[in-house]
Write a protein that holds these residues in place. Structure first.
Motif, PDB file in Angstrom:
ATOM      1  N   ASP A 106      35.006   4.234  66.513  1.00  8.15           N
ATOM      2  CA  ASP A 106      36.046   3.590  65.712  1.00  8.15           C
ATOM      3  C   ASP A 106      35.398   3.277  64.363  1.00  8.15           C
ATOM      4  OD1 ASP A 106      37.794   3.734  67.773  1.00  8.15           O
ATOM      5  OD2 ASP A 106      38.038   1.574  68.056  1.00  8.15           O
ATOM      6  N   GLY A 107      35.940   3.852  63.331  1.00  4.71           N
ATOM      7  CA  GLY A 107      35.292   3.681  62.036  1.00  4.71           C
ATOM      8  C   GLY A 107      36.193   4.092  60.896  1.00  4.71           C
ATOM      9  N   PHE A 108      35.568   4.589  59.829  1.00  5.70           N
ATOM     10  CA  PHE A 108      36.318   4.924  58.617  1.00  5.70           C
ATOM     11  C   PHE A 108      35.566   6.029  57.880  1.00  5.70           C
ATOM     12  CE2 PHE A 108      33.586   1.260  58.113  1.00  5.70           C
ATOM     13  CZ  PHE A 108      32.804   1.574  57.007  1.00  5.70           C
ATOM     14  N   PRO A 109      36.282   6.804  57.058  1.00  2.00           N
ATOM     15  CA  PRO A 109      35.633   7.920  56.370  1.00  2.00           C
ATOM     16  C   PRO A 109      34.788   7.462  55.194  1.00  2.00           C
ATOM     17  CG  PRO A 109      37.943   7.805  55.770  1.00  2.00           C
ATOM     18  CD  PRO A 109      37.739   6.767  56.833  1.00  2.00           C
ATOM     19  N   GLY A 110      33.813   8.263  54.844  1.00  3.21           N
ATOM     20  CA  GLY A 110      33.032   8.021  53.643  1.00  3.21           C
ATOM     21  C   GLY A 110      33.892   8.251  52.407  1.00  3.21           C
ATOM     22  N   TRP A 111      33.476   7.639  51.312  1.00  2.00           N
ATOM     23  CA  TRP A 111      34.252   7.676  50.068  1.00  2.00           C
ATOM     24  C   TRP A 111      34.527   9.099  49.608  1.00  2.00           C
ATOM     25  CZ3 TRP A 111      31.676   7.201  44.704  1.00  2.00           C
ATOM     26  CH2 TRP A 111      32.644   7.220  43.699  1.00  2.00           C
TER      27      TRP A 111
END
Length: 497
Positions: free
Chosen positions: A217-222
């Motif tokens: 569970d996370g988020f993408p890099g910029w």
């Protein structure tokens, strides 16, 4: 179609003839704002720069799909390795939903861009609306051997990539220089190389925005969002990718690597970058705490501002410098832009007062017949707007001579002069009268009719030799800011701002 347009390609570091991949269709992607605060002058420059490119390409007959993204919530800005998501932080402090913060400042950005007469893009995708596409991008890079998973996060393997391709081709940096310049950041223990950048980051418990993925569970890099969304809406290869020069490294460098690593070939043909706006030689931006918001410019409510400046003064100020040159803010520069814009708008308005003669004098004919091509030549030379403006100012001098009856112009040349001034001032440079779009044009026309009526009363007073009334009308108009000129062919007037 044969293109005469030449643009500077940041990738090759030289000017190149613009030859679209699939003419007359043109794909253009520009990095938009991160919406966690009010838009400032630093946001205005790329928006105006690529609005100009958009307008001119369409004028040349190209069918342009212009994509400008909105970076909203979810990632950590810059390298996704340290700190707190700025929108999430603001949401926590103000006890609002992160998307509420993002929507509020997206609306503020749109309002400011509308005031600057920046056209809306063809598509305006949001990063949070394309998480699946970003995950697919990460998986492709993993499958191709240019990334690795570590503790639920996924990092781009720069050394593996550099063996087959070359990392640093846009910025001109070598891998060793990049390694030496890399900071010691959180996550260093997860990386094979400190210069590796995050493609997907496992969310810490306090991270508000998160999405399920095969890794965590996370988020993408910029850097992922622009690569993924550019490919989705413009295809695996497209013509122009733009943004501010501060994005060359690391953002656009990483985009190039991601595209090459996922597809095996580059995505972008021409890279374009506008230079910075500075205050006392330092970049203007939130991180430097020296920025002035656009609303503050419009209201004059900032200690560094002597007065308020209209949105069109800001636009004219930006266009008065070449997009690849640095522009340093000062009140003196803005006041000069204000006067220059007033000069241009007054001259265009005065064209309606020019009387047609049987023929042009030689100098007027020479200026008018050369003006269109000179402006095109400047635009075709990497969008040289300062040169275009200088040619329009030369035409203003001719218009002033015509109004003062120091020159003559025929009907055909007057028609040409009006068309060229309209085309380059309003359609291509995107300028407009200081007030428009809200019924003000009708008000201005009514205003002009009232002034003309007052001058008719003055003319009648003069005809009746009522010099007292005639002088009183003239003096009252002058006190109100009107410049009235009596000529052998009648009376002319203008409002001095």
């Amino acid at each position: 179609m044969e293109s005469k347009l030449v643009i500077y390609n940041t990738l090759t570091r030289q000017k190149e003839r613009f030859e679209p991949l699939h003419a007359p269709n043109v794909g253009m992607y520009v990095c938009g704002p991160t919406v966690y605060g009010d838009p400032h002058l630093g946001h205005a420059r790329p928006a105006i720069t690529f609005d100009l490119v958009f307008r001119y390409l369409k004028h040349l007959g190209y069918k342009v799909r212009y994509v400008r993204n909105i970076t909203d919530v979810g990632h950590l800005e810059h390298d996704a390795d340290e700190g707190e998501d700025k929108i999430a932080k603001k949401a926590r402090l103000e006890q609002l939903e992160p998307m509420e913060i993002a929507q509020y400042y997206t609306n503020r950005y749109h309002q400011a861009m509308d005031a600057l007469n920046v056209l809306r893009p063809s598509i305006e995708p949001h990063a949070t609306g394309h998480i699946i596409e970003q995950q697919q991008l990460v998986q492709q890079i993993l499958d191709n051997g240019f990334a690795y998973e570590s503790n639920g996060s996924v990092y781009f393997d720069i050394e593996a990539y550099n063996k087959q391709f070359k990392y640093g081709i846009l910025s001109g940096r070598s891998l060793e220089n990049i390694k030496d310049a890399s900071r010691e950041l959180d996550g260093v223990g997860e990386k094979r190389n400190q210069a590796d950048f995050a493609l997907w980051k496992k969310a810490q418990p306090e991270h508000i925005m998160r999405w399920p993925s095969p890794w965590s569970d996370g988020f993408p890099g910029w850097h992922c969002e622009c690569t993924a969304m550019g490919r989705k809406y413009l295809g695996e290869e497209f013509d122009i990718h733009g943004g501010g020069m501060d994005l060359v490294f690391p953002h656009h460098e990483c985009e190039i690597a991601q595209a090459q690593a996922s597809m095996g070939h580059p995505a972008v043909k021409y890279w374009m970058h506008n230079n910075m706006l500075t205050i006392n030689g330092q970049k203007m931006g939130k991180s430097y705490n020296n920025f002035i918001t656009l609303e503050q410019f419009f209201t004059g409510n900032h200690p560094l501002l002597k007065k308020a400046y209209s949105p069109m003064t800001i636009r004219f100020f930006v266009l008065s410098a070449h997009y690849r040159g640095t522009v340093d803010f000062s009140n003196e520069a803005l006041e000069a832009a204000e006067k220059g814009l007033e000069k241009l708008m007054n001259a265009i308005a005065d064209l309606e007062r020019v009387q047609v003669a049987d023929k042009c004098d030689a100098e007027t004919e020479k200026v008018v017949k050369a003006l269109r091509q000179k402006c095109y030549d400047a635009m075709n030379d990497d969008f040289a707007t300062p040169q275009v403006i200088s040619y329009l100012f030369e035409a203003c001098t001719t218009i002033n001579k015509l109004v003062d009856h120091k020159a003559t112009i025929c009907a055909d040349c007057l028609k040409e002069l009006k068309e060229v001034m309209q085309l380059f001032t309003f359609d291509i440079l995107g300028l407009r009268s200081q007030e428009s779009g809200d019924g003000s044009q009708a008000r201005e026309e009514a205003f002009g009719k009232v002034v003309d009526m007052v001058l008719e009363l003055r003319a009648k007073a003069k005809a009746n030799k009522d010099w007292a009334t005639s002088d009183k009308i003239r003096d009252e108009l002058a006190a109100a800011g009107f410049e009235v000129k009596d000529t052998k062919d009648g009376v002319t007037w203008k409002l001095n701002k």
